[in-house]
Design a protein around this motif. Structure first.
Motif, PDB file in Angstrom:
ATOM      1  N   GLU A  25       0.799  -1.362   0.352  1.00  0.00           N
ATOM      2  CA  GLU A  25      -0.416  -0.200   0.024  1.00  0.00           C
ATOM      3  C   GLU A  25       0.912   1.503   0.081  1.00  0.00           C
ATOM      4  O   GLU A  25       0.058   2.368   0.822  1.00  0.00           O
ATOM      5  N   THR A  30      -1.332   2.057  -9.424  1.00  0.00           N
ATOM      6  CA  THR A  30      -1.736   3.178  -9.054  1.00  0.00           C
ATOM      7  C   THR A  30      -0.614   4.398  -8.109  1.00  0.00           C
ATOM      8  O   THR A  30      -0.517   3.754  -7.002  1.00  0.00           O
ATOM      9  N   GLN A  56      -0.987   4.890  -3.930  1.00  0.00           N
ATOM     10  CA  GLN A  56      -1.619   3.697  -3.458  1.00  0.00           C
ATOM     11  C   GLN A  56      -1.480   1.796  -4.003  1.00  0.00           C
ATOM     12  O   GLN A  56      -1.839   1.090  -4.149  1.00  0.00           O
TER      13      GLN A  56
END
Length: 497
Positions: free
Chosen positions: A424, A475, A478
């Protein structure tokens, strides 16, 4: 039939003089195709004596298979009152046959039929040889994408091989003008290339010049051409009047040159990174060893102190060993020598074992490791190499995970064994994704995290070697998800009894 030639001495003398002056084979025939009089040039060429050549005897110098065809050609030409021509095999004075083309022009008075023929011949072996050489030259220039040209300034005319215009992406032009060259040249190269040509062709210019330039084809594609010219003649003021040169399509060479320059750049960058990365663990390792040495001189040290120093030293040695291992693996991969040793084993167990080994490192990075599994996935793989894949993916996730959780999942998906590693963290920029599995590739943020840029490349090669796939989805901001899919078939359960 006997032909009376006593009234034509001047004609024969004239023919002999023409043959002698031109070096050609010339002879006179009657309307029926008989030799009118002795022909020294014919006898010298064929080796026949004057007696052998007289009358129809000259036909004996033709190959037996060609005599009838030559007679038919003569008869047809006589009936129509026109010149005749035929090719035949002709006996030479060296006892060999050559191929010759015989031409006959009718001798006519007023409107009547031909009263005789003036005949000449040309060897065509030379013509055939020239044609063959021209064909070989044409094929060679087309294959090598090379054109030959010559420009005559006085006549204002350029001659060139037939593939010349195609090197500019153009159809064959009826006339090649200089403005076709300048207009096709890339705008960024036009001024420099034109200056080189004009300087060489002007007074005091060098007799040889060379220039590489880009041309823009009508379809918009860009090609590299190399032009070399030589000034063969100049006028009284020193200006070129005749230039000859070659034009070569060097697009592929320029591409290779660019690839080599990039390879050198990557190599130099890699050597700089490698020297830094290999030196990085040596510094703390050296410091810890120095601290242990001082502690040993002072006497017994508390175990917890020793353990702290040893743990740091062990981590640096492990890091150094990992870097060296990556370098060795890349060397083997470059030589095509990375071999897989297959055996039956559980992918699920190997992923679990690697996750446990990374628990301490994850804790130091402030990351929580989460592993999920959907049953045991057992297959025939190189288990050691697959552990290396998991280690590289997990190490990458911890490095860029920014202290957030890292999720691992192993299971089966149809006919594939599936491993997914998701972080993350900062994610990967879209422009870097296509290169992420390339050798020595490091994301822009990698300069702050270290590494040789080899881990993902090695992992990809190992997965490819198993016939699987390694992909990534990311992304920016992210995180990133790496997914490994390996060919897999579930084991059939033994039938119950």
């Amino acid at each position: 039939m006997r032909h009376d030639v006593s009234s034509e001495p001047l004609k024969h003398e004239t023919v002999h003089a023409i043959a002698k002056a031109t070096g050609q084979v010339v002879w006179l025939l009657t309307s029926e195709g008989f030799l009118m009089a002795d022909s020294p040039s014919w006898c010298a060429f064929t080796g026949q004596s004057p007696e052998e050549a007289r009358g129809p005897g000259w036909l004996d110098a033709l190959h037996a298979e060609d005599r009838e065809a030559s007679t038919r050609a003569l008869r047809a030409a006589h009936a129509q009152g026109r010149p005749y021509e035929f090719e035949c095999r002709l006996h030479r004075s060296n006892q060999r046959y050559t191929r010759a083309r015989i031409h006959g022009v009718p001798i006519q008075e007023a409107e009547g039929p031909p009263t005789g023929w003036v005949a000449t011949l040309n060897e065509v072996w030379v013509d055939v040889s020239v044609r063959h050489n021209e064909e070989r030259l044409r094929l060679a220039t087309q294959s090598a994408r090379v054109a030959v040209w010559e420009y005559d300034f006085v006549a204002g005319q350029m001659t060139r091989t037939e593939n010349h215009d195609g090197l500019y992406g153009l159809e064959a032009q009826q006339v090649w003008q200089y403005d076709l060259f300048t207009s096709a040249t890339h705008p960024e190269d036009r001024e420099a290339s034109d200056r080189i040509v004009q300087t060489a062709c002007g007074p005091g210019g060098a007799d040889e010049y060379a220039v590489d330039f880009r041309v823009v084809w009508p379809d918009g594609s860009i090609h590299w051409l190399a032009c070399s010219g030589r000034i063969l003649a100049r006028d009284a003021e020193g200006r070129a009047t005749l230039v000859r040169g070659v034009l070569i399509d060097v697009t592929r060479l320029k591409d290779v040159e660019a690839e080599l320059r990039e390879a050198v750049r990557v190599r130099d960058e890699f050597l700089q990174i490698a020297s830094h990365e290999l030196n990085t663990p040596l510094t703390p390792l050296s410091l810890k060893l120095e601290s242990l040495h001082r502690l040993a001189e002072r006497g017994p040290a508390p175990p917890e102190v020793l353990k702290g120093h040893v743990d740091v030293a062990r981590r640096q040695v492990k890091r150094l060993a990992g870097l060296i291992k990556d370098l060795l693996d890349v060397t083997r991969l470059s030589r095509g020598k990375l071999q897989l040793t297959l055996s039956e084993g559980s992918l699920s167990e190997r992923v679990r074992a690697v996750t446990e080994r990374f628990a301490a490192e994850a804790q130091r990075n402030g990351c929580r490791l989460e592993l999920t599994s959907t049953g045991d996935v057992t297959g025939r793989w190189d288990l050691g190499r697959l552990e290396q894949v998991v280690e590289n993916l997990l190490s990458n996730a911890l490095k860029y995970g920014q202290g957030r959780p890292v999720h691992l999942h192993v299971g089966a998906d149809g006919g594939s064994a599936l491993l997914r590693v998701r972080d993350e963290g900062m994610g990967i920029e879209p422009e870097a994704l296509p290169r992420i599995f390339d050798k020595f590739e490091r994301a822009p943020s990698a300069r702050y995290h270290g590494g040789l840029g080899l881990g993902l490349y090695i992992a990809k090669q190992i997965v490819d070697g198993h016939g699987g796939t390694l992909s990534v989805v990311s992304t920016p901001g992210q995180g990133a998800t790496f997914e490994v899919r390996l060919p897999w078939r579930a084991r059939e359960e033994a039938p119950r009894r």
